[in-house]
Design a protein around this motif. Structure first.
Motif, short mmCIF file in Angstrom:
data_model
loop_
_atom_site.label_atom_id
_atom_site.label_comp_id
_atom_site.label_asym_id
_atom_site.label_seq_id
_atom_site.Cartn_x
_atom_site.Cartn_y
_atom_site.Cartn_z
N ASP A 133 -6.92 9.27 1.53
CA ASP A 133 -5.66 8.77 0.98
C ASP A 133 -4.48 9.66 1.36
N ARG A 192 5.14 1.83 -8.94
CA ARG A 192 4.31 1.28 -7.89
C ARG A 192 5.18 0.44 -6.96
N LYS A 224 2.10 -0.10 3.25
CA LYS A 224 0.65 -0.30 3.08
C LYS A 224 0.36 -1.13 1.82
N CYS A 225 1.05 -0.78 0.72
CA CYS A 225 0.84 -1.48 -0.54
C CYS A 225 1.25 -2.95 -0.43
N ARG A 255 3.60 4.37 2.56
CA ARG A 255 2.75 3.91 1.44
C ARG A 255 3.23 2.57 0.89
N THR A 256 4.54 2.40 0.82
CA THR A 256 5.06 1.11 0.36
C THR A 256 4.66 -0.01 1.31
N GLU A 271 -1.24 -4.83 1.80
CA GLU A 271 -2.50 -5.10 1.10
C GLU A 271 -2.32 -6.21 0.07
N GLY A 272 -1.08 -6.43 -0.38
CA GLY A 272 -0.80 -7.54 -1.28
C GLY A 272 -0.67 -8.86 -0.57
N THR A 330 6.55 -2.29 -4.77
CA THR A 330 6.29 -3.70 -4.50
C THR A 330 7.34 -4.29 -3.58
#
Length: 468
Positions: free
Chosen positions: A102, A377, A51-52, A48-49, A55-56, A379
């Motif tokens: 998700d 979250r 992916k996050c 998930r990290t 996406e950034g 980052t």
């Protein structure tokens, strides 16, 4: 083995051969039904990290790998079968994840469906060009957001081969990497001679471990004592997980900085043995390194309390000892050194903190954070900074690592944290660190390592003098 990046692993030119999972294996995986065994919390958090961050707008490779030599001339067919047999032995390597909305859903191949595809990548007469090519290939294939996410290569020369293997972090930890050279060499030698390898085909599965660990973690709620202790620790860290307590020259809230690698000897064998002997009454070298770190960051940064998360393996039962996987948890510790100048006093504090808090490693931190309800979250690929210690001398084949030119490989890309790994090797202590690529961070990491080396040398001189 020595931890470093691929640029510093003594690569030599040669003819490059690559293996990936075959198209037939990938096709078989596409048709597989869901495996009811869930991802480990640490796997899911990692994916998930990634992916996050992706996406950034930032691609952050986080693969781990290993390299080692086999004497030649090499039989590539036998080596291929050794690599296939080793892959089949460890179920997590033939297991992957798909997104269902998700949610992450697992699939797992049968051993009989796993084959490797071999491809000639060409001659690389220049070592730097070879390293660039390998890193690019590993970045592309051993990626958290694709499957398959492993790749094996061999640089072939007349006198032997250098094997390079890379994996997405979700399937391996440092302990897993350290076992690979001996296991693959054993399988390769058995294939050459027609002998049966000593280890059986049945090795405990990390996929099974994920299911067991997750069931335990899902059985707690926000009122659990472990959650309470993490909540209190994070509160004392100003509501976040601890960073390295020295200035790194990183802009708060700014873009994720590039990183650099520091990789070098920390102490020779005699010094390492003397330091261990000095620290043993308090718990050993790990305690001594953490205590020295607490004193150093007070000296350099003025902090009266050193807070960190200490990584420990979660192979709490012997059945997981031979298993490849990501068996890592973290224990939060707080070392008050405001009035302490002696290493012995700091070691007493570290020892007591580790005794009290190591049981917390059995509860995945990602589960705890979800129960805290705080906004963590992701980052950055690293949730917090670490100082890790591992005595690797008892690992199978450790006595041959120097001869094999064996290295553990870490991809250095982007990140705002500091990760320090200290390994005890037959030849002494080896330090590797991944840290933000800023002048301030480089200066403070160099000061930290020099002070750490001074602490070890000071203790060793006293111990060796006393013995003589």
């Amino acid at each position: 083995m020595r931890i470093t990046d691929i640029q510093r692993c003594e690569a030599r030119p040669g003819r490059l051969v690559e293996w990936t999972l075959s198209p037939a294996t990938v096709a078989a995986a596409t048709a597989l039904p869901e495996d009811s065994r869930p991802p480990a919390y640490i796997q899911e958090s990692h994916i998930r990290t990634a992916k996050c961050v992706r996406e950034g707008g930032l691609f952050v490779p986080t693969w781990l790998g290993t390299t080692f030599d086999l004497p030649g001339p090499v039989d590539l067919d036998v080596l291929q079968e050794a690599l296939r047999a080793w892959t089949v032995r460890h179920e997590t390597l033939r297991s992957g994840f798909r997104w269902a909305g998700d949610e992450l859903r697992r699939f797992t191949l049968d051993a009989a469906d796993v084959t490797l595809h071999r491809e000639e990548a060409g001659d690389f007469p220049d070592a730097e060009e070879l390293v660039r090519h390998l890193q690019d290939r590993f970045d592309t294939v051993a990626d958290a957001l694709r499957w398959p996410n492993l790749i094996y290569t061999a640089v072939v020369r007349a006198d032997g081969v250098s094997v390079y293997m890379a994996f997405d972090h979700s399937n391996v930890d440092a302990y897993s990497l350290q076992r690979i050279p001996a296991e693959v060499q054993e399988l390769y030698t058995a294939g050459l001679t027609g002998a049966e390898p000593d280890r059986g085909e049945s090795v405990a599965s990390y996929v099974d471990f994920c299911q067991i660990e997750r069931a335990d973690a899902d059985g707690i709620d926000a009122r659990h004592a472990v959650v309470d202790r993490w909540r209190a620790f994070i509160r004392r860290c100003d509501g976040t997980l601890p960073s390295f307590p020295l200035d790194l020259g990183v802009e708060p809230g700014g873009p994720l900085p590039r990183q650099r690698m520091l990789s070098e000897p920390l102490a020779e064998a005699a010094e390492a043995a003397a330091f261990e002997a000095y620290c043993r009454p308090y718990g050993g070298s790990q305690v001594g390194l953490l205590a020295a770190t607490a004193l150093i960051v007070r000296e350099l940064g003025g902090q009266s309390v050193y807070r960190t998360v200490v990584p420990f393996h979660t192979r709490v039962r012997s059945r997981w000892s031979d298993s490849v996987g990501w068996y890592v948890g973290g224990a939060p510790i707080e070392v008050a050194v405001g009035r302490t100048t002696a290493l012995r006093d700091a070691m007493r504090t570290v020892r007591d903190e580790l005794r009290a808090n190591r049981p917390l490693t059995r509860m995945p931190l990602a589960r705890v954070l979800s129960l805290l309800g705080a906004d963590f979250r992701p980052t950055s690929p690293d949730l917090y900074s670490i100082v890790s210690y591992c005595d690797t001398r008892s690992m199978p084949g450790a006595e041959r690592w120097a001869e094999q030119r064996a290295h553990g490989l870490i991809r250095v890309s982007y990140g705002d944290q500091v990760c320090v790994w200290v390994n005890r090797l037959p030849e002494g202590l080896w330090l590797a660190s991944r840290y933000p690529d800023t002048e301030v961070a480089a200066k403070n990491l160099r000061l930290y390592v020099e002070r750490l080396r001074d602490h070890i040398a000071f203790v060793a001189r006293g111990s060796l003098t006393a013995v003589s």
